[in-house]
Structures are given as C-alpha cells and as structure tokens.
Design an enzyme around this catalytic site. Structure first.
Site, PDB file in Angstrom:
ATOM      1  N   LYS A  48      -1.583  -6.126   5.674  1.00 33.92           N
ATOM      2  CA  LYS A  48      -0.850  -5.542   4.544  1.00 33.92           C
ATOM      3  C   LYS A  48      -0.328  -6.693   3.689  1.00 33.92           C
ATOM      4  O   LYS A  48       0.353  -7.588   4.218  1.00 33.92           O
ATOM      5  CB  LYS A  48       0.317  -4.709   5.107  1.00 33.92           C
ATOM      6  N   ASP A 102       0.428  10.758   2.475  1.00 37.27           N
ATOM      7  CA  ASP A 102      -0.373   9.567   2.801  1.00 37.27           C
ATOM      8  C   ASP A 102       0.342   8.691   3.825  1.00 37.27           C
ATOM      9  O   ASP A 102      -0.241   7.738   4.334  1.00 37.27           O
ATOM     10  CB  ASP A 102      -0.701   8.757   1.541  1.00 37.27           C
ATOM     11  N   ASN A 103       1.582   9.005   4.133  1.00 42.13           N
ATOM     12  CA  ASN A 103       2.315   8.266   5.160  1.00 42.13           C
ATOM     13  C   ASN A 103       2.551   9.132   6.394  1.00 42.13           C
ATOM     14  O   ASN A 103       3.447   8.848   7.189  1.00 42.13           O
ATOM     15  CB  ASN A 103       3.648   7.752   4.601  1.00 42.13           C
ATOM     16  N   ASP A 109       0.051  -5.495  -7.611  1.00 46.45           N
ATOM     17  CA  ASP A 109      -0.502  -6.850  -7.488  1.00 46.45           C
ATOM     18  C   ASP A 109      -1.224  -7.070  -6.162  1.00 46.45           C
ATOM     19  O   ASP A 109      -1.828  -8.122  -5.944  1.00 46.45           O
ATOM     20  CB  ASP A 109       0.611  -7.901  -7.679  1.00 46.45           C
ATOM     21  N   GLY A 110      -1.152  -6.087  -5.261  1.00 49.31           N
ATOM     22  CA  GLY A 110      -1.850  -6.226  -3.977  1.00 49.31           C
ATOM     23  C   GLY A 110      -1.126  -7.079  -2.951  1.00 49.31           C
ATOM     24  O   GLY A 110      -1.610  -7.244  -1.839  1.00 49.31           O
ATOM     25  N   GLY A 146      -4.184  -0.156  -1.426  1.00 49.41           N
ATOM     26  CA  GLY A 146      -4.004  -0.961  -2.632  1.00 49.41           C
ATOM     27  C   GLY A 146      -3.592  -2.383  -2.334  1.00 49.41           C
ATOM     28  O   GLY A 146      -3.690  -3.269  -3.183  1.00 49.41           O
ATOM     29  N   ARG A 147      -3.115  -2.600  -1.124  1.00 49.26           N
ATOM     30  CA  ARG A 147      -2.749  -3.977  -0.753  1.00 49.26           C
ATOM     31  C   ARG A 147      -2.965  -4.182   0.747  1.00 49.26           C
ATOM     32  O   ARG A 147      -2.279  -4.986   1.375  1.00 49.26           O
ATOM     33  CB  ARG A 147      -1.304  -4.273  -1.129  1.00 49.26           C
ATOM     34  N   GLY A 149      -5.289   5.151  -1.568  1.00 52.19           N
ATOM     35  CA  GLY A 149      -6.110   4.138  -0.886  1.00 52.19           C
ATOM     36  C   GLY A 149      -5.341   2.857  -0.627  1.00 52.19           C
ATOM     37  O   GLY A 149      -4.188   2.704  -1.032  1.00 52.19           O
ATOM     38  N   ASP A 180       4.273   3.038   7.953  1.00 48.67           N
ATOM     39  CA  ASP A 180       4.787   2.605   6.644  1.00 48.67           C
ATOM     40  C   ASP A 180       6.305   2.580   6.590  1.00 48.67           C
ATOM     41  O   ASP A 180       6.970   3.556   6.238  1.00 48.67           O
ATOM     42  CB  ASP A 180       4.188   3.444   5.508  1.00 48.67           C
TER      43      ASP A 180
HETATM   44  P1  AMP Z   1       3.413   3.429   0.188  1.00 47.53           P
HETATM   45  O1  AMP Z   1       4.207   4.587  -0.311  1.00 47.53           O
HETATM   46  O2  AMP Z   1       4.163   2.135   0.304  1.00 47.53           O
HETATM   47  O3  AMP Z   1       2.705   3.759   1.462  1.00 47.53           O
HETATM   48  O4  AMP Z   1       2.299   3.097  -0.909  1.00 47.53           O
HETATM   49  C1  AMP Z   1       1.673   4.095  -1.682  1.00 47.53           C
HETATM   50  C2  AMP Z   1       0.449   3.532  -2.376  1.00 47.53           C
HETATM   51  O5  AMP Z   1       0.793   2.436  -3.236  1.00 47.53           O
HETATM   52  C3  AMP Z   1      -0.643   3.016  -1.449  1.00 47.53           C
HETATM   53  O6  AMP Z   1      -1.870   3.367  -2.018  1.00 47.53           O
HETATM   54  C4  AMP Z   1      -0.431   1.519  -1.491  1.00 47.53           C
HETATM   55  O7  AMP Z   1      -1.606   0.805  -1.176  1.00 47.53           O
HETATM   56  C5  AMP Z   1      -0.006   1.295  -2.923  1.00 47.53           C
HETATM   57  N1  AMP Z   1       0.777   0.061  -3.108  1.00 47.53           N
HETATM   58  C6  AMP Z   1       2.049  -0.168  -2.721  1.00 47.53           C
HETATM   59  N2  AMP Z   1       2.431  -1.414  -3.074  1.00 47.53           N
HETATM   60  C7  AMP Z   1       1.376  -1.992  -3.715  1.00 47.53           C
HETATM   61  C8  AMP Z   1       1.144  -3.266  -4.324  1.00 47.53           C
HETATM   62  N3  AMP Z   1       2.075  -4.226  -4.367  1.00 47.53           N
HETATM   63  N4  AMP Z   1      -0.073  -3.487  -4.881  1.00 47.53           N
HETATM   64  C9  AMP Z   1      -1.025  -2.540  -4.861  1.00 47.53           C
HETATM   65  N5  AMP Z   1      -0.869  -1.327  -4.314  1.00 47.53           N
HETATM   66  C10 AMP Z   1       0.314  -1.052  -3.741  1.00 47.53           C
HETATM   67 MG    MG Z   2       1.520   4.214   2.693  1.00 50.06          MG
END
Ligand code: AMP
Ligand code: MG
Length: 502
Positions: A122, A264-265, A134-135, A101-102, A99, A274
């Site tokens: 983002k 998810d990407n 940390d979002g 997350g940020r 989901g 992403d």
């Molecule tokens: P990504 O591989 O960068 O697409 O991220 C994979 C997952 O990690 C997704 O659910 C993002 O929302 C979450 N995510 C990445 N960086 C952060 C962050 N700094 N804080 C919270 N969630 C994160």
């Molecule tokens: Mg992603």
C-alpha cells in the site's frame, strides 16, 4: 477493466515463491503493474513473527533486495504484481470503479498452516485506478495501520496483518510535505463486497468470482449444487453474513470504530481491512465518531451493525442472479438471509459482553448488560478501563471502578452482578483472572498513538515500538506500562479527528 501494464523497473533475486490464483482465475479484474521507484528505502519495522508464519526469511527481507521487494521498487523474477479492480458504495453512493489506486497485489503465499494469503503493498505509486490520487502513502498513517491491525490481531479479531513499513525517502504532499512510506500487508484475500459489485455488472465474471471466493474462503461449500433452494451461492451469502456479523460484534466489544465502512472496505473473508480513519473509543458513547469527513455520523460506533447489514444487502444484490434464475425466489432467499443478521449479531454481542463480565457460563438477566452500558454512557466511563476495573472490584480493590464512575451510581448494579456471579462455579479471584483474559488492558489509545506517530515521523521510533509491544500483549498488565492504560485527557479528545486516504 484492463489497461496496458507498465514495465518492470528492476528485478531482485527470487526470495519468495508467489502464486497468482486470483489473477489467473479473474484476469479481467486485474492489471499487471509495477511499483514506483523508491529513492531512499529504509525499513522502519518488520514483523518477524508474521514473516516466520509466511515461511519468509526475515534476515533476507532486511537485505537491499528484501527491502526493494517490500517497498515495491523491484519484484522477484517469479512475481507478476497486479492492481485489482473493484467498485463500491462510499457513504451510500455508488462508485462504479475504484480499484487499487495506491496498492499492488504482489502475489499469494501459502502460510505455515497451509492457508493461501495475499501479500499486498500500500503506497507503492500510481496505478490505472488512481483517479486524482498520487498513489502514495506516508509514514504516520502506514505505521498507524501497522500498529492497529497488529493490535486487533492480538485481541483475537480477524484482520489483515502487517508485515513491514518501509520509508521511501520521497516527500509526499499532504497538508504539508510528509515522508513517504509503503506498508506490506497480508490478508486472507482482498476480495471485497465491492469486488462483487463490479463483477455483477460484468455478468460473465460473477460466477467465476463467486466460485473462486467460495473455494478460497468457504471450501466446505464447494460440494453444494449450483442451483436449487440450498445452492452453494445462498450458503455463501449465509456464511459471509455470519462472519461479518461476528466481526462487527467483536469490534463493538473492544470499542473499535472503523470509520469508513464503505462496501469496498468490507471483506468477503470476514477480516477487518483498511485502517485509515479508525479509532478506539475512550469514553463509552454510541455516537462516538472520529473521521474528519463523516459529517452525517454514518459510521459512528453505534451505527456499525446496521451499516454492515446495509453493506451485506449490497453484497446480496450483487449475487442475486446466482441465488435463483427466478428473481422473486432470489430476492426472497436473500431477504431471509439478511434478516438473520440482527439475531446473529446480537447473539455474538451478548455472549461477548457476558464473557467480559465473567457471567458467560451462568444464567443472568440481559438487563444486567444493558444497565451497565447505560451507566457507562451516562458517566462517559472509559470502555476499556471499566471492564478491567470490574475484575479489580472482585479482587477487593474498589478504587479502580470508583475513579471511573461514582460509587453511588454503581452500588446497586455491582451488587446485582455479584449476586449473579454467586452461581458461578469459579471463585471471584478466578473469575477476575478469566475476565482479564478477554478484557484488554492495552489498546491503541488515540493520544498515545498520535504521540508515537509524531515521534516516528520525526525519526524517533522508540515510542511507537513500545506502544506496539504493549498492544500486541494486551491482556497481562505490566508495571512498566502503567502510563499506557489511562484514557486521553479531555483536552485531547475534544479535538481529535482521523483522516481517510492519508
Ligand atoms: P479507502 O477508502 O482508503 O479504502 O480508499 C478508497 C479508494 O481511494 C481506493 O480505490 C483507493 O485505492 C483510493 N485511494 C486512496 N488514497 C489514494 C491515493 N493517495 N492515491 C490513489 N488512490 C487512492
Ligand atoms: Mg479501501
């Protein structure tokens, strides 16, 4: 999948008219949410052309209210931002809930061409999906996504776009304290293979999600029946396989390593999404790999087609129950569709390579392409530079190629290539011009981007804006950008790494 909404911090005047078709159709996959407070917002970059294409007034986006919207600090009265839920396979292992997350989906806009697009932030703060994160996001990586996604778009590759980056004035802890930032990005949608993997485990959501995706991305399929051998869901699977096969071929043709091809990407729309640990290659090497966490090389350059096919198999599995009520029939149909991937990919790659060599419209031996790749690999020739050098060769300037690969190694290949071109209706000057139209001179080279992002993080945006200008005008050489065409020095490339989640 639902969580209590947090309360809106403030409300700016309505400057855009958002729609929320996804949140309305798939409410259980969303959580109403608001961005974190932004202590000291500063607009670093705004994409004027994209704003116009979205019928947004760029001068309004530059006001305090506009910047508040682009940073997530405030939402317009008509917006109901949401964080969306999805699952995904990360490096082959299943994560049942990921989901946003940020990220926050501010809402949907209709662009000048009548297409529905998402506007997403983002780096806008924690959400119910943040897990340990940390979002937040920081200036360097958000400017990186901005520039690389806009470069990909200029190269004609389907991608999410970047509307703006706002520095938040918040210090975010990474390897040290770094300046925080929020990227506003635009996508055909944020539906991913992971969205379907989640819905597959909540059966009442799967069919509404599939119908929503078909309606939004493949409307020509909506008239097909729900059941039967040629049902709309099988046609949907075929369409996604086709778009994604075309996409990964385009990545390969420009030497783009995505770096984190988790499910998810992988989008349902066929757009690149992403841009965390991605990078363009200099020297051609199918084993090229940049991500600091990809120890097994799962997402290395040459593995991208097969890993994408693997991701599409996860997609097929997630919609299996829609393909046929009979599991054996469903599996057979899904397998047959997935088996078309290699041929679809290879046809796109071959056609693209032929265009890069000016032989698209004439008969040529496939070995001509393969032998060039072998030569380039053996000599670690710069991918981007070699194709521009071959056009130079046709213009009677052999030096460009000679600095990349010694003449004794290229002589016989070049004469085979020129012999093939002999049957082309165009003369060599015309062929050279046509090749330059598909072979970029300017890509976001790692050393240039690194240097530009370092300067930007320290407050000097000039090198970033200059590189952005070049990579968004990639095909026409300009003398003032002569320093932007060379590959990175070996001393840089040897230690170069990219990072996820930064
Ligand atoms: P990504 O591989 O960068 O697409 O991220 C994979 C997952 O990690 C997704 O659910 C993002 O929302 C979450 N995510 C990445 N960086 C952060 C962050 N700094 N804080 C919270 N969630 C994160
Ligand atoms: Mg992603």
């Amino acid at each position: 999948m639902t969580a209590e909404a947090n309360s809106p911090t403030q409300t700016s005047t309505a400057i855009v008219g958002f729609e929320n078709s996804f949140a309305e159709a798939l409410a259980p996959m969303t959580v109403s949410w608001q961005g974190a407070e932004v202590p000291d917002p500063k607009l670093l970059v705004l994409n004027q052309h994209l704003a116009e294409a979205l019928e947004l007034d760029a001068s309004v986006l530059r006001t305090d209210d506009g910047i508040a919207l682009l940073s997530g600090a405030a939402s317009p009265a008509d917006a109901t931002p949401v964080a969306t839920a999805y699952a995904g396979h990360q490096f082959g292992g299943y994560a049942p809930i990921l989901g946003d997350g940020r990220a926050l989906l501010l809402g949907e806009l209709i662009d000048v061409d009548g297409n529905r697009v998402d506007l997403q932030l983002k780096g806008s703060g924690r959400t119910p999906f943040s897990r340990g994160g940390d979002g937040f996001a920081v200036v360097g990586p958000m400017l990186r996504e901005y520039l690389v996604s806009e470069a990909m778009n200029a190269l004609g590759i389907p991608t999410t776009r970047s509307l703006s980056v706002v520095a938040t004035g918040r210090n975010v802890q990474r390897s040290g304290a770094e300046p925080g930032a929020v990227l506003a990005r635009v996508a055909a949608s944020h539906l991913r293979v992971g969205t379907f993997e989640l819905a597959a485990r909540h059966r009442d959501l799967l069919q509404p999600l599939a119908d929503y995706a078909i309606n939004r991305h493949y409307p020509e399929l909506t008239s097909l029946a729900e059941t039967g051998t040629d049902n709309r869901y099988l046609a949907f699977l075929e369409a996604v396989v086709e778009r994604q096969a075309a996409l990964v071929a385009q990545w390969m043709l420009v030497g783009f390593v995505h770096g984190v091809m988790n499910t998810d990407n992988t989008t349902i729309s066929g757009e690149t999404i992403d841009y965390g640990p991605c990078a363009f290659i200099d020297a051609y090497d199918p084993d090229a790999l940049f991500s600091s966490i990809d120890h097994g090389g799962r997402y290395r350059l040459g593995n991208q087609p097969s890993v994408l096919k693997w991701n599409l198999a996860r997609f097929a599995e997630s919609i299996l129950t829609l393909l046929s009520p009979d599991p054996d029939t469903a599996i057979a149909a899904a397998t047959a569709t997935l088996n078309t991937f290699d041929e679809l990919y290879d046809a796109r790659l071959t056609a693209g390579l032929a265009a890069k060599l000016g032989v698209a419209d004439i008969a040529f031996d496939r070995a001509l392409l393969d032998d060039l790749l072998t030569l380039m690999h053996d000599h670690r020739a710069d991918w981007t530079g070699t194709f521009r050098a071959l056009a130079d060769e046709l213009r009677g300037n052999p030096d460009s190629l000679d600095v990349l690969i010694p003449r004794e190694a290229t002589r016989s290949w070049v004469s085979r290539w020129r012999a093939a071109l002999g049957s082309c209706a165009l003369d060599e000057q015309q062929t050279a011009a046509r090749m330059d139209g598909v072979n970029p001179a300017y890509i976001p080279r790692n050393h240039l981007l690194d240097e530009a992002l370092r300067a930007a993080t320290d407050g000097d945006l000039a090198p970033f804006l200059r590189l952005l200008d070049a990579v968004t005008h990639p095909f026409v050489s300009r003398p003032e950008w002569i320093d932007l065409v060379d590959p990175a020095p070996d001393s840089f490339s040897a230690g170069f790494q990219t990072f996820c989640g930064t």
